[in-house]
Write a protein that holds these residues in place. Structure first.
Motif, PDB file in Angstrom:
ATOM      1  N   VAL B 112       0.766  -1.084   0.137  1.00  0.00           N
ATOM      2  CA  VAL B 112       0.037   0.039   0.117  1.00  0.00           C
ATOM      3  C   VAL B 112       0.994   1.448   0.025  1.00  0.00           C
ATOM      4  CG1 VAL B 112      -1.635   1.517   1.294  1.00  0.00           C
ATOM      5  CG2 VAL B 112      -1.886  -1.002   0.889  1.00  0.00           C
ATOM      6  N   GLU B 113       1.970   1.246   0.853  1.00  0.00           N
ATOM      7  CA  GLU B 113       3.019   2.497   0.833  1.00  0.00           C
ATOM      8  C   GLU B 113       3.719   2.510  -0.469  1.00  0.00           C
ATOM      9  OE1 GLU B 113       5.347   5.320   1.303  1.00  0.00           O
ATOM     10  OE2 GLU B 113       6.304   3.365   1.114  1.00  0.00           O
ATOM     11  N   ARG B 114       3.964   1.577  -1.015  1.00  0.00           N
ATOM     12  CA  ARG B 114       4.791   1.694  -2.400  1.00  0.00           C
ATOM     13  C   ARG B 114       3.752   2.188  -3.466  1.00  0.00           C
ATOM     14  NH1 ARG B 114      10.050  -0.736  -3.223  1.00  0.00           N
ATOM     15  NH2 ARG B 114      11.079   0.477  -1.482  1.00  0.00           N
ATOM     16  N   ILE B 115       2.512   1.760  -3.308  1.00  0.00           N
ATOM     17  CA  ILE B 115       1.873   2.024  -4.523  1.00  0.00           C
ATOM     18  C   ILE B 115       0.798   3.127  -4.660  1.00  0.00           C
ATOM     19  CG2 ILE B 115      -0.226   1.080  -5.796  1.00  0.00           C
ATOM     20  CD1 ILE B 115       0.712  -1.745  -5.316  1.00  0.00           C
ATOM     21  N   ALA B 116       0.280   3.430  -3.114  1.00  0.00           N
ATOM     22  CA  ALA B 116      -0.689   4.392  -2.964  1.00  0.00           C
ATOM     23  C   ALA B 116      -0.131   5.791  -2.461  1.00  0.00           C
ATOM     24  CB  ALA B 116      -1.706   4.060  -2.102  1.00  0.00           C
ATOM     25  N   TYR B 117       1.151   5.612  -1.770  1.00  0.00           N
ATOM     26  CA  TYR B 117       1.681   6.866  -1.176  1.00  0.00           C
ATOM     27  C   TYR B 117       2.849   7.282  -1.831  1.00  0.00           C
ATOM     28  CZ  TYR B 117      -2.090   5.544   2.269  1.00  0.00           C
ATOM     29  OH  TYR B 117      -3.194   5.282   2.610  1.00  0.00           O
ATOM     30  N   ARG B 118       3.909   6.370  -1.869  1.00  0.00           N
ATOM     31  CA  ARG B 118       5.167   6.814  -2.381  1.00  0.00           C
ATOM     32  C   ARG B 118       5.285   7.714  -3.391  1.00  0.00           C
ATOM     33  NH1 ARG B 118      10.675   3.675  -1.767  1.00  0.00           N
ATOM     34  NH2 ARG B 118      10.093   3.689   0.584  1.00  0.00           N
ATOM     35  N   PRO B 119       4.558   7.023  -4.527  1.00  0.00           N
ATOM     36  CA  PRO B 119       4.548   7.937  -5.917  1.00  0.00           C
ATOM     37  C   PRO B 119       4.095   9.447  -5.660  1.00  0.00           C
ATOM     38  CG  PRO B 119       3.571   5.932  -6.268  1.00  0.00           C
ATOM     39  CD  PRO B 119       3.772   5.948  -4.723  1.00  0.00           C
ATOM     40  N   LEU B 120       2.973   9.458  -4.919  1.00  0.00           N
ATOM     41  CA  LEU B 120       2.655  11.039  -4.327  1.00  0.00           C
ATOM     42  C   LEU B 120       3.551  11.788  -3.821  1.00  0.00           C
ATOM     43  CD1 LEU B 120      -0.925   9.945  -3.134  1.00  0.00           C
ATOM     44  CD2 LEU B 120      -0.205  11.045  -5.350  1.00  0.00           C
ATOM     45  N   ARG B 121       4.329  11.254  -2.686  1.00  0.00           N
ATOM     46  CA  ARG B 121       5.341  11.703  -1.833  1.00  0.00           C
ATOM     47  C   ARG B 121       6.523  12.344  -2.918  1.00  0.00           C
ATOM     48  NH1 ARG B 121       5.466   8.001   1.682  1.00  0.00           N
ATOM     49  NH2 ARG B 121       7.507   7.303   1.066  1.00  0.00           N
ATOM     50  N   GLN B 122       6.852  11.524  -3.821  1.00  0.00           N
ATOM     51  CA  GLN B 122       8.076  11.958  -4.674  1.00  0.00           C
ATOM     52  C   GLN B 122       7.433  13.183  -5.622  1.00  0.00           C
ATOM     53  OE1 GLN B 122       8.468   8.204  -6.476  1.00  0.00           O
ATOM     54  NE2 GLN B 122      10.198   7.467  -4.993  1.00  0.00           N
ATOM     55  N   ARG B 123       6.053  13.366  -5.738  1.00  0.00           N
ATOM     56  CA  ARG B 123       5.868  14.519  -6.422  1.00  0.00           C
ATOM     57  C   ARG B 123       5.043  15.547  -5.557  1.00  0.00           C
ATOM     58  NH1 ARG B 123       4.807   9.993  -9.042  1.00  0.00           N
ATOM     59  NH2 ARG B 123       4.995   9.734 -11.207  1.00  0.00           N
TER      60      ARG B 123
END
Lengths: 238, 333
Positions: B112-123
């Motif tokens: 969940v972290e990898r798919i739902a949150y990390r991409p958002l954090r990187q942006r």
């Protein structure tokens, strides 16, 4: 050269905070960046530590380009910072804050670590008395001591100090600067950012004057101390 | 008149049922507390409510079913075998189920972290976007299991793989082996987590990120890694909680996470979100109040929920940051 900053540009939101500055720090020196609020001093230190992205330019440490290196790796190679506002972890004890200082050190369990701890307590006996106190409940001066002590626990090659005199009483300021000088004499290179230009120029070997993101002057510190322009702008005109 | 008389009668009943309902409350509370830890830890480092934590719980609950199936226990019972009684076989089966649940929990939380949150954090996405992504992840997982899961939208009953036995009495109330397994299991997991967060180096890293992420970076903390570990640890707790919950309530459905998730989140807020000890205290209290509430006002479980949420509102009116105050380590946790 230990640290070289070349034509650095950094944006703060949409505003260009650093507009192409260059400077160097040699092994064993105390170098200071002085300037008014908003000149870009803190942003420069944060960028060297890797917590602000570089828009253009390069940062070179011990001959290696570290412009794109992530922040946590920079601590490992020897860049350590006592940040603006001290950045003490309020819910952690003095000891735990110091432990955070050597978070990345591979030899953190060894004798060198206890030697470093002893050195920090020798520089700041106050911290030894308050090992179990929560960082957040300490006075400003004590927090500053803790911030510097914590940064030393990383065994830095270069120690970045961001406004160590901020919000402290004059007597305490002199004391903190004495300790910074001592740390330097023990062999740690220091890059110091200060608004208290008098103290900074008295202690430093060389200085750079920053104005709105540009370096406007660079010279040996004692020379700037006697520079009429610098006196008028930063030393209260005396 | 009838109302007050009725109320009085149930109050007398409540007293007689006090200890049994306390035991049920502790069992529920232990489960809520473990799940609440996941909400509180992630909130501590990211200031984000990870709504998908409840679906991590649900996936782990199905993991327990899977383990029991794989062990061929239903077939054994169908062919006339006995449920496992006590002894090493029971300990072994329980440990294996717990392990599988915990691993599924940890793994799904990390995904969940990898798919739902990390991409958002990187942006550098705005906070609201994270919230939407959290809700989206929660629905996606739950609906996926509802559509393509083994029983689709039907309720799945866990084979009674061990024999429920009364072990002893407390103030006249029966205490069963299942009660003891749930409470002791949860206590061990919670203790391990508290020690991990307060004593280990990585635990200190988690607290550092929660208290001041930028300074943590200056100390050489890899914040992305700490975030991942935080999700992992929260997932392990939700996974363990799911198996323990299945021992108490041997049913699961694709939406089993929802009500548990709401309760656990409430527990985290009740204790002070971001605060590890707060989550544990909040969980236990919420379980007890819910159980006492349904015992006092009749056996309807919804009444228990009403009691739980009324308590939350009352506590927040007096202490807006929860019983033990907000934030990981910013107070003391």
């Amino acid at each position: 050269m230990l640290l070289e900053v070349e034509n650095l540009h950094v944006f703060y939101g949409r505003i260009e905070a650093i507009k192409g500055i260059s400077f160097t720090v040699d092994e064993g020196e105390i170098v200071t960046l002085i300037g008014a609020n908003g000149a870009g001093k803190s942003t420069t230190l944060k960028t060297i530590s890797g917590v602000r992205p570089v828009a253009q330019g390069r940062i070179i440490f011990e001959g290696k380009d570290i412009t794109k290196m992530p922040a946590h790796k920079r601590t490992e190679i020897g860049i350590s910072q006592a940040p603006e506002g001290r950045g003490i972890f309020p819910g952690m004890s003095v000891m735990e804050n110091l432990e955070m200082g050597c978070y990345v050190r591979k030899d953190r369990k060894s004798n060198t670590r206890s030697a470093d701890l002893a050195r920090v307590f020798e520089l700041f006996p106050r911290l030894a008395e308050r090992k179990t106190q929560a960082g957040g409940s300490m006075s400003g001066g004590e927090q500053q001591m803790l911030a510097i002590g914590r940064a030393l626990m990383a065994r830095p090659r270069v120690l970045l100090l961001d406004e160590p005199s901020m919000g402290l009483a004059p007597m305490l300021i002199a004391q903190i600067f004495d300790i910074i000088t001592e740390i330097n004499q023990q062999g740690t290179t220091v890059l110091l950012v200060e608004q208290n230009a008098t103290q900074a120029l008295r202690r430093a070997d060389r200085a750079y004057v920053l104005e709105t993101g540009h370096v406007v002057k660079s010279a040996p510190a004692d020379q700037l101390l006697n520079d009429p322009d610098v006196q008028a702008a930063y030393l209260g005109g005396h | 008149m009838t109302l007050s008389l009725g109320g009085f009668l149930t109050f007398a009943g409540f007293l007689s049922r006090f200890w049994p309902s306390t035991i049920t409350g502790l069992v529920l509370g232990a489960v809520y507390a473990l799940v609440a830890l996941g909400y509180t830890l992630v909130y501590g480092v990211l200031r984000l409510i990870n709504f998908a934590n409840s679906e991590v719980f649900m996936l782990s609950a199905f993991g327990s079913f899977l383990t029991i199936e794989v062990l061929n226990i239903p077939q054994r019972l169908a062919s006339g075998g006995d449920p496992i009684k006590t002894g090493w076989e029971l300990v072994g089966v329980l440990a294996l189920c717990l392990l599988v649940s915990v691993l599924i929990g940890g793994l799904s939380a990390v995904l969940v972290e990898r798919i739902a949150y990390r991409p958002l954090r990187q942006r550098n996405a705005p906070r609201l976007v994270f919230l939407i992504s959290a809700i989206g992840a929660s629905f996606a997982i739950s609906e996926a299991v509802g559509e393509w899961g083994p029983q689709r939208r039907k309720e799945y009953a866990l084979t009674k793989f061990f024999k429920k036995e009364q072990l002893f009495k407390i103030f006249g109330a029966d205490v069963y082996n299942s009660n003891v397994i749930v409470v002791v299991g949860a206590a061990i997991m919670a203790l391990a987590l508290v020690l991990f967060v307060s004593k280990s180096r990585v635990g200190r890293g988690i607290r550092a990120v929660a208290q001041d992420a930028e300074t943590a970076k200056l100390m050489g903390v890899n914040v992305d890694r700490i975030i991942l570990i935080t999700f992992l640890v929260g997932g392990l707790m939700a996974g363990g909680a799911a198996f323990l919950y299945e021992i108490h309530t041997p049913f699961a459905r694709y939406d089993v996470g929802f009500s548990i998730g709401v309760k656990a989140f409430t527990a985290a807020v009740l204790g002070g979100i971001g605060n590890v000890r707060g989550a544990l205290l909040g969980g236990l209290l919420l379980g007890l109040i819910e159980s006492w509430g349904s015992s006092l006002f009749g056996s309807d479980q919804n009444i228990g929920n009403v009691a739980a949420f009324v308590t939350l509102v009352l506590v927040l009116m007096v202490r807006p940051s929860g019983l033990l105050g907000e934030s990981l380590g910013r107070s003391k946790a």
